[in-house]
Design an enzyme around this catalytic site. Sequence first.
Site, PDB file in Angstrom:
ATOM      1  N   ASP A 186     -20.739   6.520 -15.304  1.00  0.00           N
ATOM      2  CA  ASP A 186     -19.402   5.920 -15.262  1.00  0.00           C
ATOM      3  C   ASP A 186     -18.866   5.475 -16.616  1.00  0.00           C
ATOM      4  O   ASP A 186     -18.111   4.502 -16.696  1.00  0.00           O
ATOM      5  CB  ASP A 186     -19.361   4.756 -14.271  1.00  0.00           C
ATOM      6  CG  ASP A 186     -19.382   5.230 -12.822  1.00  0.00           C
ATOM      7  OD1 ASP A 186     -19.649   6.433 -12.610  1.00  0.00           O
ATOM      8  OD2 ASP A 186     -19.136   4.416 -11.917  1.00  0.00           O
ATOM      9  N   LYS A 232     -33.866  13.560 -19.691  1.00  0.00           N
ATOM     10  CA  LYS A 232     -32.770  12.922 -18.954  1.00  0.00           C
ATOM     11  C   LYS A 232     -33.267  12.617 -17.550  1.00  0.00           C
ATOM     12  O   LYS A 232     -33.737  13.510 -16.849  1.00  0.00           O
ATOM     13  CB  LYS A 232     -31.533  13.817 -18.903  1.00  0.00           C
ATOM     14  CG  LYS A 232     -30.307  13.127 -18.281  1.00  0.00           C
ATOM     15  CD  LYS A 232     -29.039  13.965 -18.462  1.00  0.00           C
ATOM     16  CE  LYS A 232     -27.798  13.173 -18.046  1.00  0.00           C
ATOM     17  NZ  LYS A 232     -27.679  12.955 -16.612  1.00  0.00           N
ATOM     18  N   CYS A 249     -31.406  15.726 -12.193  1.00  0.00           N
ATOM     19  CA  CYS A 249     -30.481  16.424 -11.307  1.00  0.00           C
ATOM     20  C   CYS A 249     -30.781  16.090  -9.845  1.00  0.00           C
ATOM     21  O   CYS A 249     -31.920  16.232  -9.400  1.00  0.00           O
ATOM     22  CB  CYS A 249     -30.535  17.933 -11.525  1.00  0.00           C
ATOM     23  SG  CYS A 249     -29.397  18.848 -10.436  1.00  0.00           S
ATOM     24  N   ALA A 298     -23.871  21.324 -15.132  1.00  0.00           N
ATOM     25  CA  ALA A 298     -23.950  22.660 -14.549  1.00  0.00           C
ATOM     26  C   ALA A 298     -22.595  23.052 -13.975  1.00  0.00           C
ATOM     27  O   ALA A 298     -21.945  22.271 -13.283  1.00  0.00           O
ATOM     28  CB  ALA A 298     -25.006  22.688 -13.451  1.00  0.00           C
TER      29      ALA A 298
END
Length: 327
Positions: free
Chosen positions: A205, A142, A103, A21
Amino acid sequence: MDTIKIGTVELSGRAVLAPMAGAGDRAFREICASFGAAMTTSEMVSAKALQFNDKKTPELMELGADARPGAIQLFGSEPDVMAEGAKRAMDFAPDAIDLNMGCPAPKITGPGAGSALMKDPALCGEIVAAVKAAVPVPVTVKMRAGWDEKSRNAVEVAKICQQAGAAAVTVHARTRSQMYAPNPDWGVIKAVKEAVSVPVLGNGDVTGAQSAALMLERTGCDGVMVGRGALGNPWVFREINAYLTESCRILPPPGVSEKMLVLLRQAELMCRYKDERRAMNEARKHVGWYLKGLRGAAEFRRRGSLLSTMAELEALTKDVIAENEKE
């Protein structure tokens, strides 16, 4: 090159671009695809906003031919609203619909969406089933490792989502309470991969070729999803692909001139898809990412934070090149 099959969609490669986003707009997705991202996903779209015909939402779902396969990511917490949103998203011909269950932002989790959904695994399954019944394309999810340390339930949620019809799951290896700060626990990705039969993508990462290869090796996941590691660095996909397919070949990093050329190309695309004023306002943060590690970056970032025209950006990139290529 290795392929991943997500329902009817075949990905040529094992590194995909994460939905981001405020950063992963159409221009950035197309740039990343040009460097080998095997799939791209839109910025997250509110299913409820679609229901109310929000005027700003359609722009988020524009999927150009240069960033395919491309998915549209939806967020929300009500199965029927998510299903209706998915139907409307089909007007933009996505190759898949991705459901946001990861999120961590308070404005998303507060109303019960994003990673807050992981507190109710049954609801996760209901949302997947409703969306799967509503659209003809694969539905993916996700998620995170869990909501907090006391509820690391990614395996449970992944199994429920698969049973409800999810064609693939992506696992960000941190809980919601961890946000983005501590080192991710890739073990949760491995556990999910061992628990489900659909493709599993690992996230958390992955910043370059070697970290991508390490995640694949340690977790057994089918592919990696790159988010922040691609900001100002779309070459990461080219580097990962070369490393995985050419016997661990390490490509040299791009030179300053190439970096600035790609930055200009991205900004030009932003101006094409938005008006110049808004595009340049949004480009300021991307300028900062592209400048990372360059000589004079602090001063150039200051100038970049004031950009309002392409001409100003062109002048800035010339100065960056001159400063960094002088003897």
